[in-house]
Design an enzyme around this catalytic site. Sequence first.
Site, PDB file in Angstrom:
ATOM      1  N   SER A  79       9.139  17.319  40.123  1.00 27.28           N
ATOM      2  CA  SER A  79       9.991  16.618  41.089  1.00 27.28           C
ATOM      3  C   SER A  79      10.262  17.437  42.346  1.00 27.28           C
ATOM      4  CB  SER A  79      11.330  16.323  40.398  1.00 27.28           C
ATOM      5  OG  SER A  79      12.299  15.968  41.349  1.00 27.28           O
TER       6      SER A  79
ATOM      7  N   GLU B   5      13.015  17.609  43.554  1.00 28.59           N
ATOM      8  CA  GLU B   5      14.322  18.246  43.329  1.00 28.59           C
ATOM      9  C   GLU B   5      14.167  19.743  43.080  1.00 28.59           C
ATOM     10  OE1 GLU B   5      17.372  16.114  44.258  1.00 28.59           O
ATOM     11  OE2 GLU B   5      17.886  17.609  42.759  1.00 28.59           O
TER      12      GLU B   5
ATOM     13  N   TYR C 210      19.460  19.327  36.461  1.00 27.21           N
ATOM     14  CA  TYR C 210      18.207  18.549  36.408  1.00 27.21           C
ATOM     15  C   TYR C 210      17.100  19.300  37.147  1.00 27.21           C
ATOM     16  CZ  TYR C 210      14.746  15.037  37.747  1.00 27.21           C
ATOM     17  OH  TYR C 210      13.562  14.367  37.975  1.00 27.21           O
TER      18      TYR C 210
HETATM   19  P1  NAP Z   1      13.679   6.598  34.433  1.00 26.36           P
HETATM   20  O1  NAP Z   1      13.530   5.200  34.972  1.00 26.36           O
HETATM   21  O2  NAP Z   1      15.036   7.179  34.317  1.00 26.36           O
HETATM   22  O3  NAP Z   1      12.953   6.626  32.997  1.00 26.36           O
HETATM   23  C1  NAP Z   1      13.133   7.706  32.140  1.00 26.36           C
HETATM   24  C2  NAP Z   1      12.429   7.399  30.824  1.00 26.36           C
HETATM   25  O4  NAP Z   1      12.595   8.512  29.928  1.00 26.36           O
HETATM   26  C3  NAP Z   1      12.967   6.160  30.073  1.00 26.36           C
HETATM   27  O5  NAP Z   1      11.890   5.451  29.517  1.00 26.36           O
HETATM   28  C4  NAP Z   1      13.811   6.792  28.969  1.00 26.36           C
HETATM   29  O6  NAP Z   1      13.940   5.990  27.825  1.00 26.36           O
HETATM   30  C5  NAP Z   1      12.964   8.014  28.659  1.00 26.36           C
HETATM   31  N1  NAP Z   1      13.688   9.048  27.913  1.00 26.36           N
HETATM   32  C6  NAP Z   1      14.844   9.657  28.250  1.00 26.36           C
HETATM   33  N2  NAP Z   1      15.187  10.563  27.315  1.00 26.36           N
HETATM   34  C7  NAP Z   1      14.224  10.527  26.354  1.00 26.36           C
HETATM   35  C8  NAP Z   1      14.010  11.218  25.137  1.00 26.36           C
HETATM   36  N3  NAP Z   1      14.871  12.146  24.687  1.00 26.36           N
HETATM   37  N4  NAP Z   1      12.896  10.946  24.421  1.00 26.36           N
HETATM   38  C9  NAP Z   1      12.019  10.000  24.832  1.00 26.36           C
HETATM   39  N5  NAP Z   1      12.182   9.282  25.983  1.00 26.36           N
HETATM   40  C10 NAP Z   1      13.266   9.558  26.725  1.00 26.36           C
HETATM   41  O7  NAP Z   1      12.807   7.606  35.312  1.00 26.36           O
HETATM   42  P2  NAP Z   1      11.625   7.307  36.362  1.00 26.36           P
HETATM   43  O8  NAP Z   1      12.230   7.108  37.706  1.00 26.36           O
HETATM   44  O9  NAP Z   1      10.704   6.331  35.791  1.00 26.36           O
HETATM   45  O10 NAP Z   1      10.940   8.745  36.434  1.00 26.36           O
HETATM   46  C11 NAP Z   1       9.888   9.100  35.520  1.00 26.36           C
HETATM   47  C12 NAP Z   1       9.762  10.616  35.476  1.00 26.36           C
HETATM   48  O11 NAP Z   1       9.475  11.117  36.783  1.00 26.36           O
HETATM   49  C13 NAP Z   1      11.017  11.352  35.039  1.00 26.36           C
HETATM   50  O12 NAP Z   1      10.595  12.500  34.330  1.00 26.36           O
HETATM   51  C14 NAP Z   1      11.673  11.769  36.340  1.00 26.36           C
HETATM   52  O13 NAP Z   1      12.492  12.887  36.139  1.00 26.36           O
HETATM   53  C15 NAP Z   1      10.454  12.080  37.179  1.00 26.36           C
HETATM   54  N6  NAP Z   1      10.585  11.929  38.609  1.00 26.36           N
HETATM   55  C16 NAP Z   1      11.045  10.750  39.121  1.00 26.36           C
HETATM   56  C17 NAP Z   1      11.106  10.591  40.501  1.00 26.36           C
HETATM   57  C18 NAP Z   1      11.597   9.305  41.113  1.00 26.36           C
HETATM   58  O14 NAP Z   1      11.917   9.317  42.315  1.00 26.36           O
HETATM   59  N7  NAP Z   1      11.627   8.213  40.368  1.00 26.36           N
HETATM   60  C19 NAP Z   1      10.692  11.632  41.352  1.00 26.36           C
HETATM   61  C20 NAP Z   1      10.209  12.809  40.778  1.00 26.36           C
HETATM   62  C21 NAP Z   1      10.146  12.945  39.403  1.00 26.36           C
HETATM   63  P3  NAP Z   1      15.128   4.903  27.664  1.00 26.36           P
HETATM   64  O15 NAP Z   1      14.643   3.662  28.385  1.00 26.36           O
HETATM   65  O16 NAP Z   1      15.203   4.745  26.193  1.00 26.36           O
HETATM   66  O17 NAP Z   1      16.351   5.479  28.299  1.00 26.36           O
HETATM   67  N1  GDD Z   2      23.052   8.004  42.965  1.00 22.25           N
HETATM   68  C1  GDD Z   2      23.810   8.005  44.066  1.00 22.25           C
HETATM   69  N2  GDD Z   2      24.896   7.181  44.118  1.00 22.25           N
HETATM   70  N3  GDD Z   2      23.463   8.822  45.076  1.00 22.25           N
HETATM   71  C2  GDD Z   2      24.225   8.782  46.195  1.00 22.25           C
HETATM   72  C3  GDD Z   2      25.324   7.940  46.324  1.00 22.25           C
HETATM   73  C4  GDD Z   2      25.698   7.105  45.234  1.00 22.25           C
HETATM   74  O1  GDD Z   2      26.658   6.368  45.268  1.00 22.25           O
HETATM   75  N4  GDD Z   2      25.847   8.128  47.568  1.00 22.25           N
HETATM   76  C5  GDD Z   2      25.089   9.034  48.186  1.00 22.25           C
HETATM   77  N5  GDD Z   2      24.103   9.449  47.359  1.00 22.25           N
HETATM   78  C6  GDD Z   2      23.091  10.480  47.668  1.00 22.25           C
HETATM   79  C7  GDD Z   2      23.012  11.585  46.622  1.00 22.25           C
HETATM   80  O2  GDD Z   2      24.071  12.528  46.815  1.00 22.25           O
HETATM   81  C8  GDD Z   2      21.633  12.151  46.935  1.00 22.25           C
HETATM   82  O3  GDD Z   2      21.714  13.065  47.987  1.00 22.25           O
HETATM   83  C9  GDD Z   2      20.854  10.922  47.418  1.00 22.25           C
HETATM   84  O4  GDD Z   2      21.809   9.894  47.657  1.00 22.25           O
HETATM   85  C10 GDD Z   2      19.807  10.408  46.439  1.00 22.25           C
HETATM   86  O5  GDD Z   2      20.408  10.263  45.162  1.00 22.25           O
HETATM   87  P1  GDD Z   2      19.653   9.532  43.940  1.00 22.25           P
HETATM   88  O6  GDD Z   2      19.171   8.198  44.361  1.00 22.25           O
HETATM   89  O7  GDD Z   2      20.554   9.610  42.765  1.00 22.25           O
HETATM   90  O8  GDD Z   2      18.334  10.396  43.760  1.00 22.25           O
HETATM   91  P2  GDD Z   2      18.077  11.982  43.712  1.00 22.25           P
HETATM   92  O9  GDD Z   2      17.383  12.333  44.983  1.00 22.25           O
HETATM   93  O10 GDD Z   2      19.283  12.729  43.351  1.00 22.25           O
HETATM   94  O11 GDD Z   2      17.063  12.107  42.490  1.00 22.25           O
HETATM   95  C11 GDD Z   2      15.967  11.209  42.365  1.00 22.25           C
HETATM   96  O12 GDD Z   2      14.829  11.749  43.005  1.00 22.25           O
HETATM   97  C12 GDD Z   2      14.325  12.959  42.430  1.00 22.25           C
HETATM   98  C13 GDD Z   2      13.116  13.389  43.287  1.00 22.25           C
HETATM   99  O13 GDD Z   2      13.562  14.102  44.411  1.00 22.25           O
HETATM  100  C14 GDD Z   2      15.710  10.990  40.870  1.00 22.25           C
HETATM  101  O14 GDD Z   2      14.760   9.959  40.708  1.00 22.25           O
HETATM  102  C15 GDD Z   2      15.172  12.235  40.201  1.00 22.25           C
HETATM  103  O15 GDD Z   2      14.787  11.924  38.851  1.00 22.25           O
HETATM  104  C16 GDD Z   2      13.941  12.689  40.992  1.00 22.25           C
HETATM  105  O16 GDD Z   2      13.379  13.856  40.427  1.00 22.25           O
END
Ligand code: NAP
Ligand code: GDD
Length: 334
Positions: free
Chosen positions: A132, A134, A156
């Site tokens: 990520s 992050e 995280y």
């Molecule tokens: P998500 O919607 O939160 O999905 C997370 C998945 O992980 C769900 O299927 C959840 O299952 C499963 N899970 C959680 N804990 C588990 C455990 N202990 N054992 C088995 N499964 C478990 O996340 P996403 O946005 O699809 O992201 C997918 C991956 O990419 C994650 O690793 C995230 O950290 C990473 N990532 C995401 C982003 C982004 O912007 N979306 C960016 C960079 C990296 P349940 O449905 O049962 O909760």
């Molecule tokens: N969730 C949330 N809720 N975020 C808020 C809010 C609110 O009400 N108001 C402002 N924010 C700001 C957060 O402080 C952060 O700076 C930004 O919006 C994005 O927050 P999220 O959408 O929760 O995403 P994230 O950037 O913290 O994390 C996501 O992206 C990562 C990749 O950079 C997640 O998908 C992570 O799993 C992923 O790795």
Amino acid sequence: MADSTTGSPARRALITGITGQDGSYLAEFLLDRGYEVVGMVRRSSTVNYERIAHLMGRIEFHSGDLLDQFSIVEALQEHTPDEVYNLAAQSFVQTSFGQPVLTGETTALGVTRMLDAVRLVDPSIRFYQASSSEMFGKVHEVPQTESTPFHPRSPYGVAKVYGHWITVNYRESYGLHACSGMLFNHESPRRGLEFVTRKISHGVAQIALGQASELRLGNLDAKRDWGFAGDYVDAMWRMLQQDEPEDFVICTGQTHSVQEFCQAAFARVGLDWEKHVVVDQKYYRPAEVDLLVGDGSQAADRLGWRPTIDFVQLVEMMVDADVALLEGRLRNLS
Ligand code: NAP
Ligand code: GDD
């Protein structure tokens, strides 16, 4: 089963986190390419297959958990995948401050459990780790590249740094075809409601339909490089098709603030964001990631990958989908 177009056996992929946003798009993507897809799912008291409801009957499921080593080993032994995509994680940054140990167990050590299972069951399996942006956290350079140093700002982010390095370590130590995608934020109508983009698009739809009047948010100044999840799963697959495993930054190269996201989302339904958004300290984080923006030139050069959806298209897609959902025109998110 054989692939009807080539006559060769279909490739098999195991996806952890298949019930999540990315898991659902990746399953669709791989099925379209003739893969047999196995999803690892954890036990819950209610069925949470909403994002993959449209794929039922086309996916096999295996009950397992990243916290349980044996269940992972058994999944690999039983389904003999060619490729494993480790998408499962405790993925919400805010929750990681309240549950740092669980986040570490799942998002960090869970990766070692997966890699050890691959190493022991079949080291020829190709492995993708969901790293990520992050990890860049308090960024040391702008834009961020594959060689930008990490400085995570949340439990995280710290867990993802561990997951990233253990993937590199197993590649270097045991010669696994293991790689790590450093993906910047990617969103979609299937995004979880707690993440800021979906919270905004859903909140805007509620306000537009008269179901709410305000939207409470935290830090509006944070900037993110937001892309479309459907594009990003293609990059994951391309990484595993490389002859040599390598880690890539996947991003759009554009950054926008949370405030800009609000502005565009409210504008889509003809409303002024300033009349509805209320800043609430409850949503601020103990440490913030202020600015993320990636340099995706390596992915463009070596994987031929580029995003297809820009910021405004993404915002409009999400708002339109939430309005349709709340109006009952969409039955589910698939
Ligand atoms: P998500 O919607 O939160 O999905 C997370 C998945 O992980 C769900 O299927 C959840 O299952 C499963 N899970 C959680 N804990 C588990 C455990 N202990 N054992 C088995 N499964 C478990 O996340 P996403 O946005 O699809 O992201 C997918 C991956 O990419 C994650 O690793 C995230 O950290 C990473 N990532 C995401 C982003 C982004 O912007 N979306 C960016 C960079 C990296 P349940 O449905 O049962 O909760
Ligand atoms: N969730 C949330 N809720 N975020 C808020 C809010 C609110 O009400 N108001 C402002 N924010 C700001 C957060 O402080 C952060 O700076 C930004 O919006 C994005 O927050 P999220 O959408 O929760 O995403 P994230 O950037 O913290 O994390 C996501 O992206 C990562 C990749 O950079 C997640 O998908 C992570 O799993 C992923 O790795």
